[in-house]
Design a protein around this motif. Structure first.
Motif, short mmCIF file in Angstrom:
data_model
loop_
_atom_site.label_atom_id
_atom_site.label_comp_id
_atom_site.label_asym_id
_atom_site.label_seq_id
_atom_site.Cartn_x
_atom_site.Cartn_y
_atom_site.Cartn_z
N GLY A 1 -13.50 -33.69 -94.34
CA GLY A 1 -14.71 -33.80 -95.16
C GLY A 1 -15.01 -32.51 -95.89
O GLY A 1 -15.34 -32.53 -97.09
N ARG A 2 -14.88 -31.38 -95.22
CA ARG A 2 -15.13 -30.08 -95.86
C ARG A 2 -14.10 -29.82 -96.96
O ARG A 2 -14.43 -29.31 -98.02
CB ARG A 2 -15.07 -28.97 -94.82
CG ARG A 2 -16.17 -29.03 -93.80
CD ARG A 2 -17.23 -28.01 -94.11
NE ARG A 2 -18.29 -28.11 -93.15
CZ ARG A 2 -19.51 -28.56 -93.43
NH1 ARG A 2 -19.79 -28.94 -94.65
NH2 ARG A 2 -20.43 -28.62 -92.52
N PRO B 1 -14.49 -33.72 -89.65
CA PRO B 1 -15.21 -32.65 -90.35
C PRO B 1 -14.31 -31.77 -91.24
O PRO B 1 -14.70 -31.41 -92.35
CB PRO B 1 -15.82 -31.81 -89.23
CG PRO B 1 -15.88 -32.72 -88.06
CD PRO B 1 -14.74 -33.68 -88.20
N GLU C 1 -18.45 -23.46 -99.47
CA GLU C 1 -17.71 -24.45 -98.67
C GLU C 1 -16.46 -23.83 -98.06
O GLU C 1 -16.12 -24.10 -96.91
CB GLU C 1 -17.35 -25.66 -99.54
CG GLU C 1 -17.02 -26.90 -98.77
CD GLU C 1 -18.18 -27.40 -97.93
OE1 GLU C 1 -17.95 -27.75 -96.75
OE2 GLU C 1 -19.33 -27.45 -98.42
N GLU D 1 -15.08 -31.86 -99.89
CA GLU D 1 -16.22 -31.23 -100.56
C GLU D 1 -15.74 -30.08 -101.43
O GLU D 1 -16.14 -29.95 -102.59
CB GLU D 1 -17.23 -30.70 -99.53
CG GLU D 1 -18.03 -31.75 -98.83
CD GLU D 1 -19.29 -32.12 -99.59
OE1 GLU D 1 -19.30 -32.08 -100.84
OE2 GLU D 1 -20.26 -32.48 -98.92
N GLU E 1 -20.40 -38.42 -96.11
CA GLU E 1 -21.10 -38.24 -94.83
C GLU E 1 -20.32 -38.91 -93.69
O GLU E 1 -20.21 -38.35 -92.59
CB GLU E 1 -22.52 -38.80 -94.90
CG GLU E 1 -23.44 -38.03 -95.82
CD GLU E 1 -23.60 -36.57 -95.43
OE1 GLU E 1 -23.61 -36.25 -94.23
OE2 GLU E 1 -23.70 -35.74 -96.36
N LEU F 1 -17.30 -36.71 -93.03
CA LEU F 1 -17.70 -35.48 -92.33
C LEU F 1 -17.94 -35.72 -90.85
O LEU F 1 -17.62 -34.88 -90.01
CB LEU F 1 -18.95 -34.87 -92.98
CG LEU F 1 -18.71 -34.06 -94.25
CD1 LEU F 1 -20.02 -33.78 -94.96
CD2 LEU F 1 -17.98 -32.78 -93.93
N ARG F 2 -18.50 -36.88 -90.51
CA ARG F 2 -18.73 -37.21 -89.09
C ARG F 2 -17.41 -37.55 -88.40
O ARG F 2 -17.19 -37.17 -87.26
CB ARG F 2 -19.70 -38.39 -88.96
CG ARG F 2 -21.16 -37.99 -89.12
CD ARG F 2 -22.09 -39.10 -88.67
NE ARG F 2 -21.86 -40.37 -89.33
CZ ARG F 2 -22.45 -40.77 -90.45
NH1 ARG F 2 -23.32 -39.99 -91.05
NH2 ARG F 2 -22.18 -41.94 -90.98
#
Length: 184
Positions: free
Chosen positions: A104-105, A101, A175, A108, A94, A97-98
């Protein structure tokens, strides 16, 4: 008391979901695992009552319970993965991702792809054991008193591994679609 209930939240949570055959299959397997859990609970309670009050234990309950746990877990693992309830370090992802992004993606997506590979290897590793137990007529229990074939339990490991792999692959593809630039 009724004032404490947030009806808008309940209505939002109960919104109809679009047709999703993967979700339906994985949730169906999880439902079978839930029913199995309930049946196992009844069996254990009946054994305790028979053992304690009637001096008549049910033969094989310990063996059935031990093997059932594995079967139940593998029936429910695909749904757990698909609904993103598998244990993981959300606090880290999290933040990433903040902060970034795209990174983070990508993390994931990599997590989902690695999860699919692990679940594939679980199913692949269990496959020969399932066929061996079927061909050799392998069983657990005490011969002449109580026996159950092992191949159905081994088949559930293969099924659960395949279901987990499918769930991770669908999440990976979702994703990847999120990572594609939007046009229009």
């Amino acid at each position: 008391m009724a004032d404490d209930i947030d009806m808008a939240a309940l209505d939002a949570a109960a919104a109809p979901q679009p047709f999703d055959p993967v979700r339906m299959i994985l949730d169906g397997l999880a439902a079978i695992g839930t029913i199995w859990t309930f049946g196992l609970m009844l069996l254990i309670c009946a054994d305790v009552i028979g053992r304690s009050f009637l001096n008549a234990p049910i033969t094989g309950v310990a063996e059935i319970a031990a093997h059932s746990v594995v079967g139940i877990v593998f029936l429910q693992i695909g749904s757990t993965i698909y609904h993103r309830r598998m244990t993981r370090a959300d606090f880290l992802i999290e933040r990433i991702l903040r902060w970034a992004p795209g990174l983070g993606r990508a993390m994931e997506a990599l997590f989902y792809l690695m999860g699919a590979a692990v679940m594939f290897f679980v199913a692949q590793a269990a496959w020969p054991g399932m066929w061996n137990s079927l061909n050799l007529r392998e069983f657990f229990g005490v011969q002449g008193l109580f026996t159950v074939p092992t191949w159905p339990f081994r088949a559930l490991i293969v099924l659960g591994g395949a279901a987990g792999c499918l769930a991770y692959l669908v999440l990976f593809l979702t994703e990847m679609r999120r990572m594609l630039p939007r046009h229009g």
